[in-house]
Enzyme design. Structure first.
Site, short mmCIF file in Angstrom:
data_model
loop_
_atom_site.label_atom_id
_atom_site.label_comp_id
_atom_site.label_asym_id
_atom_site.label_seq_id
_atom_site.Cartn_x
_atom_site.Cartn_y
_atom_site.Cartn_z
N ASP A 255 57.32 22.92 52.11
CA ASP A 255 57.66 22.93 50.69
C ASP A 255 56.88 24.07 50.02
OD1 ASP A 255 58.89 21.07 48.36
OD2 ASP A 255 56.98 21.93 47.69
N LEU A 256 57.58 24.91 49.23
CA LEU A 256 56.96 26.08 48.61
C LEU A 256 56.12 25.67 47.41
CD1 LEU A 256 59.93 28.62 48.74
CD2 LEU A 256 58.20 28.14 50.48
N ASP B 193 63.51 24.25 47.20
CA ASP B 193 62.49 25.03 47.92
C ASP B 193 61.94 24.27 49.12
OD1 ASP B 193 61.19 23.06 46.55
OD2 ASP B 193 59.61 24.35 45.72
#
Length: 547
Positions: free
Chosen positions: A419-420, A462
């Protein structure tokens, strides 16, 4: 006339009969009893046309209508009857039962999708199968058929039927010297039956129709002295026509329809001899290949195949033909311009009387665009349109497949959930276009961190996943995850701007951390959230919570 017709009543039936109408339009004699005697036909077109002496010696064919007494669907043939001095004695009329032609047309069709129709030149339908009830008497003057008839007396066109809304290829011909048009329509479902090219010829049913017209028309009353001779002539013609019907219906009708379908089929058709040399092709094949029939004559069919097919492919094709008598599949075809087309092809063998291969008949259609559309639909359903990575649906399919592979090999597998961090800030400050560029670059960097046998997918937003399959070294997971963290933490150049993000990563091992795909993904996701809570830009292995 009464004696002549009533005494020969047994020569006629419900399909054909003769009626004599006096100069005032009243029926005075008939071959089918007295049911129509006294009926007034002065308003019918087949009577009014003969009041004028200009019709002398001419056969008239009237529009279809319901019989005044019989209530049957009919159309009428008629001739003017006069004395040797030209005085008007009346009209001899031969009503023709439409049901007879419906049976002929119905028996001549290969299947229910073929339509056959007889139409009066004034526009009204005499007989048609299918939809006979709906079609009878229908005026077609405003349709595509009559647009074409005004241009040429014979030809073909493609249109949607006004009766059953089915799209067909129609061929038509105006019968020379008669106000009649015959049409045949086909949607090509029986095209594989055809063996050779033929021109449009008159069918058996139409031949019978013309013979009966001539028989009725020649039944005239110019003198009373030759009545018996004329009766005998008509009876002989009638009997001969019935014998011809049996022969013509078995041969000419099927040949006519076969020729129509071959010439007007929307699918390409090719006929070769036993050595594979091309004998004939239909217009649809010429349109597909770019070659005329003359250009292809005596060439071998395999010359049209693309170079992507090797000898093994053709060996298997011929082996299948020898064993089963047919082959069905897809072939890359090279047209005259050098373009390669993917065609669906069916080849059937025609045997001679000694059961040896005599002809090969190939039916083919261009499916290049269809395949491309199917490929596009499949990619849209299984891959992320922005990054080109497998989407959530394809990810789950790959995950289950890798889990089965692990079960067989006993080599562990890791699911990495990425996960960004700070992606929302990039979207908010630099815009969604830059955010999209960032996601594409993230996908490229993730792919550079894994092996070609591993799977990188985008679940949405994302969130990304990495499936590390068949791990032979326990340290491979850690090294891959550290490389991902490092590359996600490096600046991203988005055209004229720079973005700084990081990533939080959760790791779950199969089968240790989950026996099924849903549990494994949930546990990897839980490990990722723990990494975020611990300050982001880090990874965390799943650890079950002790209760």
């Amino acid at each position: 006339m009464t004696d002549l017709l009533s005494s020969r009543e047994s020569s006629f039936n419900s399909d054909y009969w003769i009626t004599f109408i006096d100069p005032k339009g009243k029926a005075v004699a008939t071959s089918i009893g007295n049911s129509v005697i006294g009926a007034n036909y002065a308003d019918r077109d087949y009577f009014k046309v003969h009041v004028d002496k200009a019709s002398q010696g001419k056969l008239f064919i009237g529009e279809p209508s319901e019989g005044r007494v019989s209530k049957k669907k009919l159309f009428f043939l008629s001739r003017r009857v006069e004395t040797a001095k030209g005085e008007f004695l009346g009209v001899v009329a031969a009503p023709m039962n439409v049901d007879r032609y419906l049976k002929v047309f119905a028996n001549s069709r290969f299947n229910s999708d073929i339509s056959v129709a007889l139409i009066h030149a004034n526009g009204k339908v005499i007989a048609r199968v299918p939809n006979s009830e709906q079609a009878f008497g229908r005026d077609l003057r405003g349709t595509v058929l009559f647009d074409n008839v005004r241009i040429a007396p014979a030809g073909s066109y493609k249109s949607i039927s006004v009766f059953d809304k089915v799209s067909r290829v129609f061929s038509y011909r105006v019968i020379q010297g008669l106000p009649l048009i015959i049409t045949v329509g086909s949607n090509d479902t029986e095209s594989t039956r055809l063996l050779q090219q033929n021109y449009l010829i008159g069918g058996g049913g139409l031949a019978i129709l013309l013979l009966l017209m001539l028989g009725a028309g020649h039944f005239s009353l110019r003198t009373y002295s030759r009545q018996e001779e004329r009766e005998l002539r008509y009876r002989m013609l009638y009997n001969a026509s019935r014998e011809m019907e049996k022969k013509l219906l078995a041969n000419e009708e099927s040949m006519k329809l076969a020729s129509l379908i071959f010439q007007n089929s929307g699918e390409g058709m090719m006929v070769t001899n036993a050595q594979g040399q091309i004998l004939t092709v239909n217009p649809a094949f010429s349109l597909l290949s770019g070659y005329t029939e003359k250009e292809l004559a005596n060439h071998h069919a395999y010359e049209l195949a693309s170079n992507c097919h090797d000898q093994v492919f053709f060996d298997r094709l011929f082996e299948c033909m020898a064993q089963n008598g047919y082959w069905k599949g897809e072939v890359w075809h090279r047209n005259k311009d050098g373009d390669e087309l993917l065609v669906a092809m069916t080849v059937n063998t025609v045997h001679d009387e000694q059961a040896n291969p005599f002809r090969y008949v190939a039916l083919m259609s261009d499916i290049t665009q269809k395949k491309a559309s199917e490929e596009l639909i499949w990619r849209q359903a299984n891959f992320d349109t922005l990054t080109g990575l497998p989407n959530r649906r394809m990810f789950h399919e790959h995950l289950r497949k890798e889990m089965k592979k692990t079960d067989r090999s006993k080599l562990p597998m890791a699911l990495v959930f990425v996960d960004l961090d700070h992606f929302k800030e990039v979207n908010d400050t630099q815009g969604h276009d830059k955010g999209d560029l960032l996601l594409k670059e993230v996908a490229n960097r993730l792919l550079s961190c894994v092996r070609s046998t591993d799977t990188v997918a985008r679940l949405g937003g994302d969130e990304f996943t990495v499936i590390l399959s068949e791990l032979r070294n326990a340290g491979d997971v850690g090294r891959t995850v550290q490389e991902i963290l490092q590359k996600m933490n490096s600046p991203f150049q988005l055209e004229d701007q720079t973005a700084h993000i990081s990533s939080s990563i959760g790791i779950a091992l199969y089968p240790k951390d989950g026996a099924d795909a849903e549990t494994l993904l949930k546990n990897a996701d839980q490990a990722m959230y723990l990494a975020k809570q611990q300050g982001r830009n880090r990874s965390n292995y799943y650890a079950p919570v002790n209760k």
